[in-house]
Design an enzyme around this catalytic site. Structure first.
Site, PDB file in Angstrom:
ATOM      1  N   ASP A  21       0.865  -1.195   0.000  1.00  0.00           N
ATOM      2  CA  ASP A  21       0.000   0.000   0.000  1.00  0.00           C
ATOM      3  C   ASP A  21       0.895   1.236   0.000  1.00  0.00           C
ATOM      4  O   ASP A  21       1.633   1.465   0.949  1.00  0.00           O
ATOM      5  CB  ASP A  21      -0.894  -0.045   1.248  1.00  0.00           C
ATOM      6  CG  ASP A  21      -1.665   1.249   1.476  1.00  0.00           C
ATOM      7  OD1 ASP A  21      -1.805   2.033   0.521  1.00  0.00           O
ATOM      8  OD2 ASP A  21      -2.118   1.462   2.617  1.00  0.00           O
ATOM      9  N   ASN A  23      -0.291   4.491  -0.511  1.00  0.00           N
ATOM     10  CA  ASN A  23      -0.965   5.767  -0.197  1.00  0.00           C
ATOM     11  C   ASN A  23      -1.737   5.739   1.121  1.00  0.00           C
ATOM     12  O   ASN A  23      -2.556   6.626   1.383  1.00  0.00           O
ATOM     13  CB  ASN A  23      -1.884   6.185  -1.354  1.00  0.00           C
ATOM     14  CG  ASN A  23      -3.007   5.174  -1.588  1.00  0.00           C
ATOM     15  OD1 ASN A  23      -3.007   4.093  -0.999  1.00  0.00           O
ATOM     16  ND2 ASN A  23      -3.950   5.527  -2.449  1.00  0.00           N
ATOM     17  N   ASP A  25      -4.168   3.774   2.467  1.00  0.00           N
ATOM     18  CA  ASP A  25      -5.616   3.519   2.593  1.00  0.00           C
ATOM     19  C   ASP A  25      -5.900   2.071   2.999  1.00  0.00           C
ATOM     20  O   ASP A  25      -7.051   1.644   3.019  1.00  0.00           O
ATOM     21  CB  ASP A  25      -6.359   3.869   1.293  1.00  0.00           C
ATOM     22  CG  ASP A  25      -5.938   2.999   0.110  1.00  0.00           C
ATOM     23  OD1 ASP A  25      -5.020   2.156   0.275  1.00  0.00           O
ATOM     24  OD2 ASP A  25      -6.520   3.157  -0.981  1.00  0.00           O
ATOM     25  N   ASP A  29      -1.599  -1.342  -4.018  1.00  0.00           N
ATOM     26  CA  ASP A  29      -1.879  -0.593  -5.248  1.00  0.00           C
ATOM     27  C   ASP A  29      -0.716  -0.706  -6.233  1.00  0.00           C
ATOM     28  O   ASP A  29       0.328  -1.293  -5.938  1.00  0.00           O
ATOM     29  CB  ASP A  29      -2.181   0.873  -4.915  1.00  0.00           C
ATOM     30  CG  ASP A  29      -1.173   1.466  -3.937  1.00  0.00           C
ATOM     31  OD1 ASP A  29       0.032   1.331  -4.185  1.00  0.00           O
ATOM     32  OD2 ASP A  29      -1.599   2.055  -2.921  1.00  0.00           O
ATOM     33  N   ASP A  98      -3.997 -10.698 -15.884  1.00  0.00           N
ATOM     34  CA  ASP A  98      -4.994 -11.731 -15.601  1.00  0.00           C
ATOM     35  C   ASP A  98      -6.192 -11.458 -16.509  1.00  0.00           C
ATOM     36  O   ASP A  98      -6.816 -10.401 -16.419  1.00  0.00           O
ATOM     37  CB  ASP A  98      -5.416 -11.656 -14.131  1.00  0.00           C
ATOM     38  CG  ASP A  98      -5.774 -13.021 -13.564  1.00  0.00           C
ATOM     39  OD1 ASP A  98      -6.405 -13.803 -14.306  1.00  0.00           O
ATOM     40  OD2 ASP A  98      -5.444 -13.297 -12.408  1.00  0.00           O
ATOM     41  N   ASP A 199      -8.054 -16.774 -16.741  1.00  0.00           N
ATOM     42  CA  ASP A 199      -8.890 -17.279 -15.658  1.00  0.00           C
ATOM     43  C   ASP A 199      -9.916 -18.284 -16.180  1.00  0.00           C
ATOM     44  O   ASP A 199     -10.592 -18.015 -17.184  1.00  0.00           O
ATOM     45  CB  ASP A 199      -9.589 -16.084 -14.999  1.00  0.00           C
ATOM     46  CG  ASP A 199     -10.341 -16.457 -13.747  1.00  0.00           C
ATOM     47  OD1 ASP A 199      -9.703 -16.875 -12.780  1.00  0.00           O
ATOM     48  OD2 ASP A 199     -11.578 -16.306 -13.739  1.00  0.00           O
ATOM     49  N   GLU A 254      -5.772 -21.161 -16.848  1.00  0.00           N
ATOM     50  CA  GLU A 254      -6.279 -21.849 -15.663  1.00  0.00           C
ATOM     51  C   GLU A 254      -7.369 -22.798 -16.142  1.00  0.00           C
ATOM     52  O   GLU A 254      -8.418 -22.358 -16.600  1.00  0.00           O
ATOM     53  CB  GLU A 254      -6.851 -20.851 -14.654  1.00  0.00           C
ATOM     54  CG  GLU A 254      -7.346 -21.553 -13.397  1.00  0.00           C
ATOM     55  CD  GLU A 254      -8.199 -20.669 -12.506  1.00  0.00           C
ATOM     56  OE1 GLU A 254      -8.211 -20.904 -11.296  1.00  0.00           O
ATOM     57  OE2 GLU A 254      -8.871 -19.746 -13.022  1.00  0.00           O
ATOM     58  N   HIS A 327      -3.318 -17.395  -5.433  1.00  0.00           N
ATOM     59  CA  HIS A 327      -4.296 -16.613  -4.660  1.00  0.00           C
ATOM     60  C   HIS A 327      -5.520 -17.431  -4.249  1.00  0.00           C
ATOM     61  O   HIS A 327      -6.314 -16.979  -3.423  1.00  0.00           O
ATOM     62  CB  HIS A 327      -4.744 -15.401  -5.482  1.00  0.00           C
ATOM     63  CG  HIS A 327      -5.482 -15.789  -6.724  1.00  0.00           C
ATOM     64  ND1 HIS A 327      -4.867 -16.417  -7.788  1.00  0.00           N
ATOM     65  CD2 HIS A 327      -6.790 -15.676  -7.076  1.00  0.00           C
ATOM     66  CE1 HIS A 327      -5.755 -16.665  -8.722  1.00  0.00           C
ATOM     67  NE2 HIS A 327      -6.935 -16.225  -8.323  1.00  0.00           N
ATOM     68  N   ASP A 328      -5.690 -18.615  -4.837  1.00  0.00           N
ATOM     69  CA  ASP A 328      -6.840 -19.474  -4.523  1.00  0.00           C
ATOM     70  C   ASP A 328      -6.474 -20.649  -3.624  1.00  0.00           C
ATOM     71  O   ASP A 328      -7.331 -21.489  -3.343  1.00  0.00           O
ATOM     72  CB  ASP A 328      -7.450 -20.047  -5.816  1.00  0.00           C
ATOM     73  CG  ASP A 328      -8.289 -19.022  -6.569  1.00  0.00           C
ATOM     74  OD1 ASP A 328      -8.769 -18.079  -5.938  1.00  0.00           O
ATOM     75  OD2 ASP A 328      -8.448 -19.186  -7.797  1.00  0.00           O
TER      76      ASP A 328
END
Length: 555
Positions: A21, A23, A25, A29, A98, A199, A254, A327-328
């Site tokens: 991150d 910035n 928040d 990013d 992706d 994907d 995938e 990520h899965d």
């Protein structure tokens, strides 16, 4: 075997929301990624796959896209993207986007038009059907629990969504849809991106009559039911002609539900479709039939059989992709090895040795190179993953298949959120990921496991990954050598050879905390160590392999 740069590459997957991150928040990013290019270059990777950064309502963390040519506001601007792309290229790193084109968001302009009326020009961009006897058109289930159909009052019909109801499936049988997708892909290639991770690409062609399938644990047929439909190869060959041949791209599909025979078509060496596929058969070794929600342990003999099937099955025909994490998937050191303080480092290095020494292109998921672990979640309220939250609601609260305690145990082992907690940069507040509380909790072990601690430690997991990556660039045998399994019946040892001409390597990995006696093949007894995760011992006929030990011998 034909040599290609993408066979010799090492791909690093970034999940932008959780990487860095910039910035304040609480959300990672694009500028945060740009900041960390030196780190990626030091690791030695030469391709970065970005999970989706497109404009999205964020129902499924960006995999529900409402504008394919805009950047999600939380991640920055298109100018930020261009700056990141330029920085990556300056560091010798290619960028893979992706590509999520099995479905869009229900907030995409195409779908907003499609649902207005049955004769809208965009109606046929999606898959609409009448119900049967007051129920869904068939028994297909969504990946995220429940039926794969959503009733729409406006036109008294159902639309198909193999994922969230906010992710309606596109109708790839409509040539206009394909043209729209190909046009968008060419737009990104012209921008300078280097390829696509596609994907659930094996789902784009549906069986025309949408037949019922075999019901699973929740009464619905698996969302993989439509996989490898009748036109999928035809559509990918069209994509190759109209898009992918326009640049020197790297492509990986995938392919949930893919078989070895289908993979040979998707990723065959004539490059009419894709360079390689992700298959998930080895990810199901610790599942029960159609149910991944279990704390069953992996059987190493079964894991070896599956990985060997793919290594030998694609040999000289197609190309493998190599991975333990994405990520899965949960964190591999917690899933397949031992994340306790005693064995954390050696077992993370062992897993890396095992997969990186195989034939194929290795994929490293952010934090895997540090040995990041699963997360000690204590409440369903801490989860952000739609799949986990829906499964808890359905299997605990509605159907009472599991108790709350059982389901929490399964989620702590298998939830996708294990891989989605913030990257652990240092031991400062919020692991150096952000200056404020992040969108999802930080793993409490960040003070022990973080990049700052590992980068300058020659014995760290990070620097072991660096060595593996450097070896792959130095030694063609690691990329192109053939693979052969030894000791298939051992419950603790994964041993295999790699062969290229007169060169030969022996890979030995102990997946247990036991000491195991192993006979070393004669041709390697006068050899030398290429890499090892323990201090190197004497090479002899009988060797005692220590807990989670891994080493590679060169003949």
């Amino acid at each position: 075997m034909e040599k290609r740069w993408w066979k010799e590459s090492i791909v690093y997957q970034i999940y932008p929301r959780s990487f860095k991150d910039s910035n304040g928040d609480g959300i990672g990013d694009l500028n945060g990624i740009t900041e960390k290019m030196d780190y990626l270059e030091k690791l030695g990777v030469n391709v970065v796959w970005l999970s989706p950064v497109y404009q999205s309502p964020n129902d499924d963390n960006g995999y529900d896209i409402s504008d394919y040519r805009a950047i999600m506001t939380e991640f920055g601007t298109m100018e930020d993207f261009d700056r990141m792309l330029a920085a990556a290229h300056e560091h010798g790193i290619k960028i893979v986007m992706d590509l999520v084109v099995n479905h869009t968001s229900d907030e995409h302009p195409w779908f907003i038009e499609s649902r207005k009326s049955k004769d809208n020009p965009y109606r046929d961009y999606y898959i609409w059907r009448d119900g049967k006897d007051g129920k869904e058109p068939n028994n297909w289930g969504s990946c995220f629990s429940g039926p794969a159909w959503e009733y729409d009052e406006e036109t008294d019909m159902y639309y198909l969504h193999l994922f969230s109801k906010k992710q309606p499936d596109l109708n790839w049988d409509n040539p206009k849809v394909r043209e729209e997708v190909f046009d968008m892909m060419n737009w990104w290639l012209e921008k300078g991106v280097d390829g696509f991770r596609m994907d659930v690409i094996s789902l784009i062609s549906k069986k025309p009559d949408l037949p019922d399938g075999k019901p699973g644990i929740n009464g619905y047929a698996s969302f993989n039911e439509p996989a490898n439909g009748p036109h999928v190869h035809e559509y990918l060959q069209e994509m190759r002609e109209k898009v992918l041949n326009n640049a020197d791209t790297i492509t990986v599909g995938e392919c949930s539900g893919v078989t070895l025979e289908e993979a040979k078509k998707y990723a065959r060496s004539d490059e009419k479709e894709l360079n390689m596929v992700f298959q998930f058969e080895h990810m199901d070794v610790d599942a029960d039939a159609d149910n991944k929600w279990t704390d069953k342990k992996m059987d190493l003999r079964e894991m070896k059989a599956v990985l060997t099937k793919w290594q030998k099955g694609l040999e000289d025909i197609a190309w493998n992709s190599l991975f333990w994490e994405n990520h899965d998937q949960p964190r591999s050191v917690s899933r397949y090895a031992d994340d306790s303080a005693k064995y954390h480092d050696v077992s993370a290095k062992m897993l890396a040795t095992c997969i990186h020494m195989m034939q194929g292109t290795p994929y490293v998921y952010q934090g895997e190179e540090l040995g990041m672990t699963n997360v000690p979640f204590t409440s369903i309220d801490q989860f952000r993953d739609l799949d986990s939250i829906n499964a808890y609601r359905e299997l605990v609260e509605e159907q009472h298949v599991f108790t709350a305690e059982e389901m929490m145990r399964y989620l702590c082992r298998k939830s996708r959120d294990n891989a989605r907690t913030p990257f652990q940069w240092d031991d400062s507040a919020y692991a150096g990921f952000s200056t404020v509380e992040p969108w999802i909790m930080v793993n409490p072990n960040y003070k022990e496991i973080n990049a700052k601690k590992q980068v300058d430690d020659p014995e760290s997991v990070f620097n072991y990954y660096r060595k593996l990556i450097a070896l792959r660039k130095e030694k063609e045998i690691i990329v192109y050598g053939t693979y052969d399994l030894l000791l298939p019946e051992s419950e603790e040892i994964y041993m295999y050879t790699r062969t290229l001409g007169e060169e030969k390597l022996l890979v030995v990995c102990n997946f247990s905390e036991k000491e195991v006696a192993v006979e070393i093949p004669e041709e390697f007894r006068k050899g030398s160590y290429l890499i090892a995760n323990y201090p190197e011992g004497e090479i002899k006929e009988q060797m005692t392999i220590r807990p989670y030990e891994a080493f590679v011998l060169e003949k």
